[in-house]
Design a protein around this motif. Structure first.
Motif, mmCIF file in Angstrom:
data_model
loop_
_atom_site.group_PDB
_atom_site.id
_atom_site.type_symbol
_atom_site.label_atom_id
_atom_site.label_comp_id
_atom_site.label_asym_id
_atom_site.label_seq_id
_atom_site.Cartn_x
_atom_site.Cartn_y
_atom_site.Cartn_z
ATOM 1 N N ARG A 126 14.766 75.255 88.878
ATOM 2 C CA ARG A 126 15.851 76.032 88.265
ATOM 3 C C ARG A 126 15.469 77.515 88.326
ATOM 4 N N PRO A 127 15.568 78.095 89.538
ATOM 5 C CA PRO A 127 15.029 79.448 89.728
ATOM 6 C C PRO A 127 15.674 80.498 88.834
ATOM 7 N N ASP A 128 16.934 80.317 88.507
ATOM 8 C CA ASP A 128 17.596 81.359 87.746
ATOM 9 C C ASP A 128 17.288 81.273 86.261
ATOM 10 N N LYS A 129 17.454 80.072 85.708
ATOM 11 C CA LYS A 129 17.254 79.911 84.267
ATOM 12 C C LYS A 129 15.766 79.872 83.909
ATOM 13 N N ARG A 130 14.978 79.210 84.762
ATOM 14 C CA ARG A 130 13.556 79.016 84.439
ATOM 15 C C ARG A 130 12.659 79.433 85.600
ATOM 16 N N PRO A 131 12.643 80.734 85.924
ATOM 17 C CA PRO A 131 11.807 81.154 87.053
ATOM 18 C C PRO A 131 10.331 80.891 86.792
ATOM 19 N N GLU A 132 9.949 80.813 85.501
ATOM 20 C CA GLU A 132 8.525 80.614 85.188
ATOM 21 C C GLU A 132 8.074 79.180 85.466
ATOM 22 N N ILE A 133 9.026 78.249 85.669
ATOM 23 C CA ILE A 133 8.633 76.884 86.044
ATOM 24 C C ILE A 133 8.722 76.789 87.560
ATOM 25 N N GLU A 134 7.558 76.748 88.200
ATOM 26 C CA GLU A 134 7.546 76.750 89.656
ATOM 27 C C GLU A 134 7.802 75.335 90.174
ATOM 28 N N PRO A 135 8.549 75.220 91.294
ATOM 29 C CA PRO A 135 8.874 73.881 91.775
ATOM 30 C C PRO A 135 7.665 73.213 92.412
ATOM 31 N N ALA B 12 6.289 76.605 77.886
ATOM 32 C CA ALA B 12 6.256 78.028 78.268
ATOM 33 C C ALA B 12 6.804 78.886 77.126
ATOM 34 N N ASP B 13 7.887 78.448 76.501
ATOM 35 C CA ASP B 13 8.479 79.232 75.409
ATOM 36 C C ASP B 13 7.516 79.350 74.223
ATOM 37 N N VAL B 14 6.867 78.236 73.884
ATOM 38 C CA VAL B 14 5.951 78.296 72.733
ATOM 39 C C VAL B 14 4.713 79.122 73.094
ATOM 40 N N CYS B 15 4.302 79.054 74.354
ATOM 41 C CA CYS B 15 3.163 79.874 74.776
ATOM 42 C C CYS B 15 3.500 81.358 74.631
ATOM 43 N N LEU B 16 4.707 81.758 75.032
ATOM 44 C CA LEU B 16 5.107 83.162 74.850
ATOM 45 C C LEU B 16 5.036 83.532 73.373
ATOM 46 N N THR B 17 5.551 82.627 72.545
ATOM 47 C CA THR B 17 5.635 82.894 71.111
ATOM 48 C C THR B 17 4.249 82.971 70.464
ATOM 49 N N PHE B 18 3.295 82.215 71.021
ATOM 50 C CA PHE B 18 1.948 82.181 70.451
ATOM 51 C C PHE B 18 0.928 82.958 71.298
ATOM 52 N N ASN B 19 1.442 83.827 72.161
ATOM 53 C CA ASN B 19 0.555 84.666 72.952
ATOM 54 C C ASN B 19 -0.490 83.879 73.745
ATOM 55 N N ARG B 20 -0.020 82.820 74.409
ATOM 56 C CA ARG B 20 -0.865 82.124 75.375
ATOM 57 C C ARG B 20 -0.255 82.393 76.742
ATOM 58 N N ARG B 21 -1.095 82.377 77.772
ATOM 59 C CA ARG B 21 -0.537 82.432 79.120
ATOM 60 C C ARG B 21 -0.122 81.014 79.493
ATOM 61 N N CYS B 22 0.774 80.876 80.462
ATOM 62 C CA CYS B 22 1.201 79.515 80.805
ATOM 63 C C CYS B 22 1.659 79.430 82.257
ATOM 64 N N TRP B 23 1.103 78.475 82.968
ATOM 65 C CA TRP B 23 1.601 78.148 84.308
ATOM 66 C C TRP B 23 2.291 76.800 84.186
ATOM 67 N N ALA B 24 3.495 76.714 84.715
ATOM 68 C CA ALA B 24 4.262 75.484 84.534
ATOM 69 C C ALA B 24 4.882 75.052 85.858
ATOM 70 N N LEU B 25 4.979 73.737 86.037
ATOM 71 C CA LEU B 25 5.568 73.166 87.260
ATOM 72 C C LEU B 25 6.550 72.071 86.900
ATOM 73 N N ASP B 26 7.479 71.801 87.782
ATOM 74 C CA ASP B 26 8.327 70.607 87.655
ATOM 75 C C ASP B 26 8.978 70.341 89.005
ATOM 76 N N MET B 27 9.347 69.057 89.235
ATOM 77 C CA MET B 27 10.039 68.735 90.485
ATOM 78 C C MET B 27 11.472 69.282 90.475
ATOM 79 N N VAL B 28 12.012 69.530 89.286
ATOM 80 C CA VAL B 28 13.368 70.084 89.205
ATOM 81 C C VAL B 28 13.271 71.605 89.264
#
Ligand SMILES: C[S@@+](CC[C@H](N)C(=O)[O-])C[C@H]1O[C@@H](n2cnc3c(N)ncnc32)[C@H](O)[C@@H]1O
Length: 471
Positions: A312-321, A294-310
């Motif tokens: 972390r709503p506060d630090k990484r809201p862009e990674i959906e559980p 997600a961070d590199v996508c922001l830096t390179f102007n790509r959109r990004c949808w990301a998921l993980d079982m962990v």
């Protein structure tokens, strides 16, 4: 029906300062109460609730002075009403009770309002005002600075998720806000970057600007690199661009992603994006871990949808559980049924077995060999089903051989999972490999003693890692 009081041992009742609205217990008042008790006066029962996380204990909601007085007289039990607050904020409930007999002082009211709001920013000024006996305007003045910080934090989260192309309704669900609130925050998005941009043009570095405005480095990079092509972005990041299909990086670039087991270098994601995707493409990372994609996508102007079982709503809201369970029937993910389909998938799963103890217990890393392979087959099949004909996939993995205590000639090939196995599964599930790039792991993590023991025993370690690109 009105509940009757029960007798509870005084030693099982505790004063929880977290929900006590007064500055301290008034000892003079306790002394008067204690005298009355000795004269056989009976006080109203105090109010308590079960103490969260402390089995068999209760915490005081109302009656701290009476409880102290009974204690002072040497009593063992006290009459209590056990309350169920049904979601009502305990600090505010305690404050409502406290203002009956004796108004909260100005300082107590202010501190209670601030503590209640910090604990639960969803409380309205009216709710807080009612509990502490103050007007809404007064409460507003007590908490104005806290509110501003929370609103700014929300603005930044929405800005980041919006920049990554996450649809409004998913942003609202993730941040537990209504769509109207998200929409109103999106209205600030045009002005939000102004001040960081000004600082960048004044010559501050990206990390200085990030620190000053509470932005992540990736967000500031996305501003600093606006309008530039990918090659210029590589240059500005000081990343040497690899021209051949051998991508070796000594270290992870700590500006992107978090410390995470199995973290991959941001430069590796940068190279994948550079060669195989375009600006504004939608990238999907189904096991996003520390958030480097997600961070590199922001830096390179790509959109990004990301998921993980962990989660972390506060630090990484862009990674959906999300938990991938290939055995669950109909576990299709709504997100993949959306009209907008990913142009590119970056799949960096935990390796089989290796480091299993560093991930959550239910991680696929802990699956036995046959189930790990079956998971991969199910996963690639789903990806094929839910993506476009043109979607490309980058799969990052390595040979897994059980070399730890075994000389190379004694390894059992049937126990291994080799890159060849993944290639077969990809082929079987409809993916055609177009490139295989070597991106070796650093061998510097092995200390000299281990290396020398491996050499003596003829153990052959694994540092080869591959990025398999398929269509
Ligand atoms: C190798 S890590 C990803 C690292 C990431 N690329 C980075 O550089 O930070 C793999 C991730 O997969 C996640 N994971 C493992 N099994 C999963 C499952 N069944 N569903 C969802 N996530 C899973 C783990 O929580 C872990 O964060």
């Amino acid at each position: 029906m009105k509940k009757s009081p029960v007798k509870i041992a005084i030693s099982d009742i505790l004063l929880d300062e977290e929900i006590y609205p007064r500055r301290s217990i008034d000892q003079k008042r306790v002394g008067i109460f204690a005298e009355n008790i000795r004269d056989w006066s009976q006080f109203d029962p105090i109010e308590v609730e079960p103490y969260p996380g402390k089995s068999g204990k209760y915490r005081i909601l109302d009656g701290a002075h009476r409880w102290s007085a009974y204690k002072a007289t040497g009593a063992s039990y006290i009459r209590c009403m056990i309350k169920n607050l049904e979601g009502c904020d305990p600090l505010l409930y305690a404050a409502t009770k406290a203002i009956g007999p004796k108004q909260l002082t100005e300082e107590e009211a202010r501190t209670t309002a601030r503590r209640a709001f910090q604990h639960n920013p969803r409380l309205t000024t009216a709710e807080i005002g009612k509990a502490i006996g103050r007007a809404r305007r007064t409460v507003d003045s007590y908490i104005a600075d806290l509110k501003a910080v929370i609103l700014m934090d929300l603005d930044l989260k929405i800005f980041r998720m919006n920049a990554l192309g996450i649809p409004q309704e998913r942003i609202a669900t993730r941040l537990e806000q209504t769509r109207d609130i998200v929409r109103s925050h999106l209205g600030n998005m045009a002005t939000l970057p102004k001040s960081p941009k000004d600082d960048l043009s004044r010559g501050y570095t990206v990390s200085q600007v990030a620190e000053k405005h509470g932005w992540t480095e990736a967000m500031v990079w996305s501003l600093a690199l606006q309008g530039k092509d990918d090659l210029a972005r590589f240059r500005e990041l000081n990343w040497g661009l690899r021209t051949w299909d051998y991508w070796h990086f000594n270290d992870c670039d700590n500006r992107f992603g978090d410390e995470w087991p199995g973290r991959i270098p941001a430069q590796l994601i940068g190279h994948i994006l550079y060669y195989f995707s375009r600006q504004n493409d939608l990238v999907f990372d189904p096991m996003a871990g520390g958030g480097v994609t997600a961070d590199v996508c922001l830096t390179f102007n790509r959109r990004c949808w990301a998921l993980d079982m962990v989660d972390r709503p506060d630090k990484r809201p862009e990674i959906e559980p999300y938990y991938w369970d290939m055995d669950a029937v109909g576990a299709n993910l709504d997100l993949l049924k959306a009209k907008d389909k990913p142009d590119f998938i970056i799949f960096d799963p935990p390796y089989f077995d290796k480091k299993a103890q560093e991930y959550e217990a239910k991680s696929i890393s802990s699956l036995p060999r046959h189930k790990y392979l079956r998971f991969m087959e199910g996963f690639f099949r789903q990806m094929k089903k839910h993506t476009k004909h043109s979607t490309k996939l980058a799969f990052i993995n390595a040979d897994w051989r059980n070399f730890q205590h075994t000389p190379a000639v004694n390894e059992i090939p049937e126990d291994a999972i080799l890159v060849d196995d993944y290639l077969k599964i990809l082929h079987k599930t409809g993916w055609r490999r177009t490139h295989i790039i070597q991106a070796p792991l650093s061998s510097e993590r092995f200390d000299a003693g281990v290396v020398s023991a491996m050499q003596k025993k003829k153990i052959l370690g694994v540092t080869s890692r591959y990025v398999i690109i398929s269509k």
